[in-house]
Design a protein around this motif. Structure first.
Motif, PDB file in Angstrom:
ATOM      1  N   PHE A  34       0.840  -1.206   0.000  1.00 26.13           N
ATOM      2  CA  PHE A  34       0.000   0.000   0.000  1.00 26.13           C
ATOM      3  C   PHE A  34       0.879   1.261   0.000  1.00 26.13           C
ATOM      4  O   PHE A  34       0.970   1.959   1.005  1.00 26.13           O
ATOM      5  N   PRO A  35       1.516   1.553  -1.138  1.00 27.92           N
ATOM      6  CA  PRO A  35       2.443   2.697  -1.154  1.00 27.92           C
ATOM      7  C   PRO A  35       1.763   4.026  -0.799  1.00 27.92           C
ATOM      8  O   PRO A  35       2.397   4.911  -0.231  1.00 27.92           O
ATOM      9  N   ARG A  36       0.463   4.151  -1.113  1.00 27.30           N
ATOM     10  CA  ARG A  36      -0.231   5.392  -0.747  1.00 27.30           C
ATOM     11  C   ARG A  36      -0.195   5.649   0.754  1.00 27.30           C
ATOM     12  O   ARG A  36      -0.185   6.792   1.194  1.00 27.30           O
ATOM     13  N   LEU A  37      -0.207   4.590   1.526  1.00 26.75           N
ATOM     14  CA  LEU A  37      -0.213   4.779   2.976  1.00 26.75           C
ATOM     15  C   LEU A  37       1.124   5.338   3.458  1.00 26.75           C
ATOM     16  O   LEU A  37       1.180   6.110   4.413  1.00 26.75           O
ATOM     17  N   GLN A  38       2.192   4.924   2.773  1.00 22.70           N
ATOM     18  CA  GLN A  38       3.496   5.471   3.164  1.00 22.70           C
ATOM     19  C   GLN A  38       3.565   6.967   2.855  1.00 22.70           C
ATOM     20  O   GLN A  38       4.033   7.753   3.670  1.00 22.70           O
ATOM     21  N   GLU A  39       3.026   7.341   1.680  1.00 20.68           N
ATOM     22  CA  GLU A  39       2.996   8.769   1.341  1.00 20.68           C
ATOM     23  C   GLU A  39       2.192   9.563   2.362  1.00 20.68           C
ATOM     24  O   GLU A  39       2.494  10.716   2.646  1.00 20.68           O
ATOM     25  N   ARG A  40       1.155   8.948   2.884  1.00 24.00           N
ATOM     26  CA  ARG A  40       0.226   9.661   3.760  1.00 24.00           C
ATOM     27  C   ARG A  40       0.484   9.400   5.241  1.00 24.00           C
ATOM     28  O   ARG A  40      -0.352   9.732   6.073  1.00 24.00           O
ATOM     29  N   ARG A  41       1.630   8.808   5.582  1.00 21.87           N
ATOM     30  CA  ARG A  41       1.759   8.279   6.935  1.00 21.87           C
ATOM     31  C   ARG A  41       1.688   9.324   8.045  1.00 21.87           C
ATOM     32  O   ARG A  41       1.297   9.020   9.154  1.00 21.87           O
ATOM     33  N   LYS A  42       2.019  10.567   7.736  1.00 18.34           N
ATOM     34  CA  LYS A  42       1.954  11.618   8.766  1.00 18.34           C
ATOM     35  C   LYS A  42       0.574  12.272   8.846  1.00 18.34           C
ATOM     36  O   LYS A  42       0.311  13.048   9.749  1.00 18.34           O
ATOM     37  N   ASN A  43      -0.283  11.989   7.847  1.00 21.13           N
ATOM     38  CA  ASN A  43      -1.617  12.573   7.865  1.00 21.13           C
ATOM     39  C   ASN A  43      -2.489  11.885   8.909  1.00 21.13           C
ATOM     40  O   ASN A  43      -2.267  10.734   9.247  1.00 21.13           O
ATOM     41  N   SER A  44      -3.505  12.602   9.351  1.00 18.41           N
ATOM     42  CA  SER A  44      -4.425  11.939  10.277  1.00 18.41           C
ATOM     43  C   SER A  44      -5.405  11.086   9.476  1.00 18.41           C
ATOM     44  O   SER A  44      -5.658  11.348   8.292  1.00 18.41           O
ATOM     45  N   GLU A  96      -8.323   5.347   0.434  1.00 19.49           N
ATOM     46  CA  GLU A  96      -7.151   5.260   1.316  1.00 19.49           C
ATOM     47  C   GLU A  96      -7.550   4.715   2.687  1.00 19.49           C
ATOM     48  O   GLU A  96      -6.811   3.941   3.303  1.00 19.49           O
ATOM     49  N   GLN A  97      -8.722   5.121   3.160  1.00 20.66           N
ATOM     50  CA  GLN A  97      -9.196   4.588   4.447  1.00 20.66           C
ATOM     51  C   GLN A  97      -9.382   3.075   4.366  1.00 20.66           C
ATOM     52  O   GLN A  97      -9.058   2.342   5.294  1.00 20.66           O
ATOM     53  N   GLN A  98      -9.917   2.604   3.242  1.00 19.76           N
ATOM     54  CA  GLN A  98     -10.110   1.170   3.083  1.00 19.76           C
ATOM     55  C   GLN A  98      -8.758   0.455   3.079  1.00 19.76           C
ATOM     56  O   GLN A  98      -8.586  -0.585   3.711  1.00 19.76           O
ATOM     57  N   MET A  99      -7.787   1.037   2.373  1.00 18.58           N
ATOM     58  CA  MET A  99      -6.450   0.433   2.349  1.00 18.58           C
ATOM     59  C   MET A  99      -5.867   0.389   3.754  1.00 18.58           C
ATOM     60  O   MET A  99      -5.279  -0.610   4.171  1.00 18.58           O
ATOM     61  N   LEU A 100      -6.059   1.478   4.487  1.00 14.86           N
ATOM     62  CA  LEU A 100      -5.533   1.524   5.852  1.00 14.86           C
ATOM     63  C   LEU A 100      -6.221   0.475   6.721  1.00 14.86           C
ATOM     64  O   LEU A 100      -5.567  -0.202   7.526  1.00 14.86           O
ATOM     65  N   ALA A 101      -7.513   0.310   6.530  1.00 16.83           N
ATOM     66  CA  ALA A 101      -8.246  -0.672   7.341  1.00 16.83           C
ATOM     67  C   ALA A 101      -7.736  -2.089   7.057  1.00 16.83           C
ATOM     68  O   ALA A 101      -7.550  -2.892   7.975  1.00 16.83           O
ATOM     69  N   ILE A 102      -7.464  -2.391   5.777  1.00 15.21           N
ATOM     70  CA  ILE A 102      -6.952  -3.725   5.433  1.00 15.21           C
ATOM     71  C   ILE A 102      -5.526  -3.885   5.973  1.00 15.21           C
ATOM     72  O   ILE A 102      -5.174  -4.908   6.567  1.00 15.21           O
ATOM     73  N   ALA A 103      -4.727  -2.832   5.806  1.00 15.48           N
ATOM     74  CA  ALA A 103      -3.337  -2.877   6.267  1.00 15.48           C
ATOM     75  C   ALA A 103      -3.283  -3.128   7.779  1.00 15.48           C
ATOM     76  O   ALA A 103      -2.503  -3.944   8.264  1.00 15.48           O
ATOM     77  N   ARG A 104      -4.127  -2.427   8.507  1.00 14.30           N
ATOM     78  CA  ARG A 104      -4.179  -2.582   9.960  1.00 14.30           C
ATOM     79  C   ARG A 104      -4.528  -4.014  10.336  1.00 14.30           C
ATOM     80  O   ARG A 104      -3.925  -4.610  11.222  1.00 14.30           O
ATOM     81  N   ALA A 105      -5.523  -4.569   9.621  1.00 15.34           N
ATOM     82  CA  ALA A 105      -5.922  -5.941   9.903  1.00 15.34           C
ATOM     83  C   ALA A 105      -4.750  -6.894   9.682  1.00 15.34           C
ATOM     84  O   ALA A 105      -4.510  -7.799  10.477  1.00 15.34           O
ATOM     85  N   LEU A 106      -3.974  -6.666   8.615  1.00 18.07           N
ATOM     86  CA  LEU A 106      -2.863  -7.569   8.306  1.00 18.07           C
ATOM     87  C   LEU A 106      -1.782  -7.527   9.386  1.00 18.07           C
ATOM     88  O   LEU A 106      -1.157  -8.539   9.693  1.00 18.07           O
ATOM     89  N   LEU A 107      -1.556  -6.356   9.960  1.00 19.99           N
ATOM     90  CA  LEU A 107      -0.502  -6.236  10.970  1.00 19.99           C
ATOM     91  C   LEU A 107      -0.801  -7.060  12.217  1.00 19.99           C
ATOM     92  O   LEU A 107       0.090  -7.319  13.024  1.00 19.99           O
ATOM     93  N   GLU A 163     -17.099  -0.688  -1.811  1.00 21.80           N
ATOM     94  CA  GLU A 163     -18.370   0.016  -1.954  1.00 21.80           C
ATOM     95  C   GLU A 163     -18.146   1.532  -2.028  1.00 21.80           C
ATOM     96  O   GLU A 163     -17.437   2.111  -1.214  1.00 21.80           O
ATOM     97  N   GLY A 164     -18.762   2.145  -3.041  1.00 25.18           N
ATOM     98  CA  GLY A 164     -18.715   3.599  -3.153  1.00 25.18           C
ATOM     99  C   GLY A 164     -17.386   4.171  -3.631  1.00 25.18           C
ATOM    100  O   GLY A 164     -17.195   5.383  -3.584  1.00 25.18           O
ATOM    101  N   LEU A 165     -16.467   3.304  -4.086  1.00 25.10           N
ATOM    102  CA  LEU A 165     -15.162   3.824  -4.508  1.00 25.10           C
ATOM    103  C   LEU A 165     -15.102   3.938  -6.031  1.00 25.10           C
ATOM    104  O   LEU A 165     -15.779   3.213  -6.757  1.00 25.10           O
ATOM    105  N   ALA A 166     -14.261   4.866  -6.510  1.00 25.20           N
ATOM    106  CA  ALA A 166     -14.105   5.076  -7.958  1.00 25.20           C
ATOM    107  C   ALA A 166     -13.464   3.842  -8.595  1.00 25.20           C
ATOM    108  O   ALA A 166     -12.646   3.168  -7.963  1.00 25.20           O
ATOM    109  N   PRO A 167     -13.839   3.546  -9.853  1.00 23.33           N
ATOM    110  CA  PRO A 167     -13.354   2.323 -10.522  1.00 23.33           C
ATOM    111  C   PRO A 167     -11.837   2.144 -10.468  1.00 23.33           C
ATOM    112  O   PRO A 167     -11.350   1.031 -10.264  1.00 23.33           O
ATOM    113  N   ILE A 168     -11.101   3.219 -10.590  1.00 28.73           N
ATOM    114  CA  ILE A 168      -9.637   3.080 -10.618  1.00 28.73           C
ATOM    115  C   ILE A 168      -9.100   2.625  -9.254  1.00 28.73           C
ATOM    116  O   ILE A 168      -8.171   1.825  -9.159  1.00 28.73           O
ATOM    117  N   ILE A 169      -9.751   3.121  -8.175  1.00 31.99           N
ATOM    118  CA  ILE A 169      -9.360   2.713  -6.821  1.00 31.99           C
ATOM    119  C   ILE A 169      -9.798   1.269  -6.582  1.00 31.99           C
ATOM    120  O   ILE A 169      -9.097   0.484  -5.930  1.00 31.99           O
TER     121      ILE A 169
END
Ligand SMILES: Nc1ncnc2c1ncn2[C@@H]1O[C@H](COP(=O)(O)OP(=O)(O)O)[C@@H](O)[C@H]1O
Ligand SMILES: [Mg+2]
Lengths: 284, 234
Positions: free
Chosen positions: B119-129, B137-148, B161-167
């Motif tokens: 999830f490279p986007r999470l690394q870019e955003r790691r200092k953001n709240s 990105e929230q969905q990616m974070l939720a999956i990433a958290r579960a994996l840890l 659900e509710g996400l743009a096709p590219i995401i």
């Protein structure tokens, strides 16, 4: 000069108020629990210190011991009684914790009597600092420095450590914490005990300054609520800023208009409620 | 192959309403299995029953062969079951990295570096709240958290659900990577294209009961089942 002196007194008082209120605020943030027994934990901390010092135990042992005993009592109470009522409306929280406060207060009267007493300042801090016109007791200087260091360490722990992040996360959602494998009941107990322990520590620190008497918890509770309301429920920085504000207001007013010193802190609270209902740093 | 997750005839209630009325299913190791059904069919409630958020009144749950029926959610989480809920449960006032750090558990096969690789986007955003992240990105974070937490079984409730096709494409690719790393996945999803692309088998649930079960190939070939149980818009 007199004002400088009163501001310094106010800061000392304010740091104690902060220590007293921050536990109430963190407990509210995590558990949405209104704890009217918080002042009783302060009372218990003061009396335990009094008792231990009377037994010739050093103040430097008595103070942390009192805080730890208060934390244990609070933790046991939370685990056996209070956790059952979190889900009920706030009126039940008030009912049960006011009852608990009265039980602790009566316990204090039964064990130590209704009259109160004084606690000698530790020998190493007896005496006063004199610089020109300026005279200030060493113990009070110690109390200010000690609480300032503690406030900084607590802030660091809450904002910069994993443990602090766990507490902040728990304040947002306990269900998600459970899904991440955290036993939230245990976290609740630990945080409640810790917050109450800080109130006990405030009582222990205050004892050599103001002595002990059985109703000091009632006064402490009202001050703690004023501080939490001004600072904002659940806000750490708010508790610190509001504690100092209330301490300095009360202390300055004691010179300007002694009868109105108490009144002014409630005026300040009313002003904040009207202009900023969430408090200075609140988010709920 | 051995079973990563098996549930047998579970019944769950919200107060007096009998919502889950005898659901049985299993997920083999390394499999992606979907749970399909209309809104209100009981998909979310089934996942909650498995995780322990809604403990079943009857029936059995096994995770990697160990019976976990009646365990509270934190214990199933500690024992290899992760649920990423529909609402994602991101801590909005914590930074992305804090969200991740409090989710780390000793013995997990994933390090923070592994997570940032998927999830490279999470690394870019790691200092953001957490509150500043987009839905994807929230969905990616939720999956990433579960994996840890080091799960053997990952349950995802409508992750795209509710996400743009590219995401959606990005997340589908990420879910595949997770499966390829050996995590078994139970997926609740309304997007049939996503289900067809990811899953090995499908269960269809209606009114709290499993009404159909098929392999992916069977399911893709069978229009009537899709029309009957999932409706036109599903
Ligand atoms: N917290 C709840 N309390 C009472 N009923 C609920 C609750 N959550 C869901 N339900 C009911 O349970 C049924 C199944 O809901 P759910 O499991 O969320 O379905 P799905 O995820 O398939 O859309 C619905 O009829 C819903 O109204
Ligand atoms: Mg659902």
């Amino acid at each position: 000069m007199i004002y400088l002196f009163q501001v310094l007194n106010g800061i000392g008082l304010g740091m104690l108020y902060f220590l007293l209120a921050v536990g109430l605020s963190i407990i509210f943030g995590l558990l949405q629990f209104v704890n009217f027994a918080h002042g009783a934990f302060y009372l218990l901390g003061a009396y335990l210190t009094y008792d231990l010092v009377e037994r010739d135990i050093s103040f430097w042992v008595a103070m942390p011991a009192a805080a730890v005993i208060v934390a244990l009592v609070a933790g046991l109470t939370e685990a056996s009684l209070l956790r059952r009522i979190y889900k009920l409306p706030h009126t039940f929280h008030i009912l049960v914790t006011v009852g608990l406060a009265l039980v602790i207060q009566e316990f204090v009267i039964v064990v130590w009597g209704p009259l109160g007493g004084s606690v000698a300042t530790p020998k190493s801090l007896a005496g006063v600092l004199i610089i020109g016109d300026f005279i200030y007791p060493y113990y009070r200087i110690f109390a200010i420095c000690f609480t300032a260091v503690l406030a900084f360490v607590l802030y660091w722990a809450l904002e910069r450590t994993r443990l602090g992040a766990i507490v902040r996360a728990g304040s947002e959602s306990t269900e998600t914490m459970a899904l991440l494998g955290y036993d939230t009941l245990r976290i609740n107990t630990a945080v409640f005990a810790f917050g109450a322990g800080l109130a006990g520590l405030a009582g222990a620190l205050a004892a050599p300054i103001r002595g002990v008497e059985p109703f000091m918890g009632v006064e402490a509770l009202s001050v703690a609520f004023v501080v939490v309301v001004i600072g904002g429920m659940g806000s750490y920085v708010g508790a610190l800023a509001a504690g100092l504000l209330v301490g300095v207001i009360q202390s300055l007013m004691a010179t300007i208009w002694p009868e109105g010193a108490r009144l002014m802190i409630y005026v300040a609270m009313a002003f904040v409620i009207v202009t900023m209902p969430r408090g200075l740093f609140g988010r709920v | 192959m051995s079973e990563a997750l098996r549930i047998e005839d579970i019944h769950s209630y919200y107060g007096k309403s009998h919502i889950i009325q005898g659901v049985s299913l299993k997920v083999e190791e390394g499999e992606i299995v979907t749970l399909l059904g209309r809104n209100g069919a009981g998909k979310t409630s089934t996942l909650k029953s498995i995780s322990g958020l809604l403990p079943p009144k009857r029936g059995h749950v096994w995770i990697s062969g160990e019976e976990t029926t009646g365990w509270p959610a934190y214990r199933t989480a500690q024992n290899g079951l992760a649920l990423v809920p529909e609402h994602r449960g991101i801590f909005g006032l914590l930074t992305v990295e804090e969200n991740l750090r409090i989710s780390q558990r000793r013995g997990a096969q994933w390090s923070l570096a592994d997570i940032y690789q998927i999830f490279p986007r999470l690394q870019e955003r790691r200092k953001n709240s957490g509150g500043q992240l987009s839905g994807g990105e929230q969905q990616m974070l939720a999956i990433a958290r579960a994996l840890l937490g080091g799960p053997k079984v990952l349950m995802l409730d409508e992750p795209v659900e509710g996400l743009a096709p590219i995401i959606v494409e990005e997340i589908v690719a990420q879910i595949k990577k997770v499966r390829d790393a050996g995590v078994s996945i139970l997926l609740v999803e309304q997007n049939l294209a996503v289900c067809a692309e990811l899953a090995d088998r499908h269960y269809i649930i209606e009114l709290g009961k499993v009404v159909h079960h098929a392999t992916s190939a069977e399911f893709i070939a069978d229009h009537t089942v899709r029309d009957r149980y999932l409706g036109v818009d599903a």
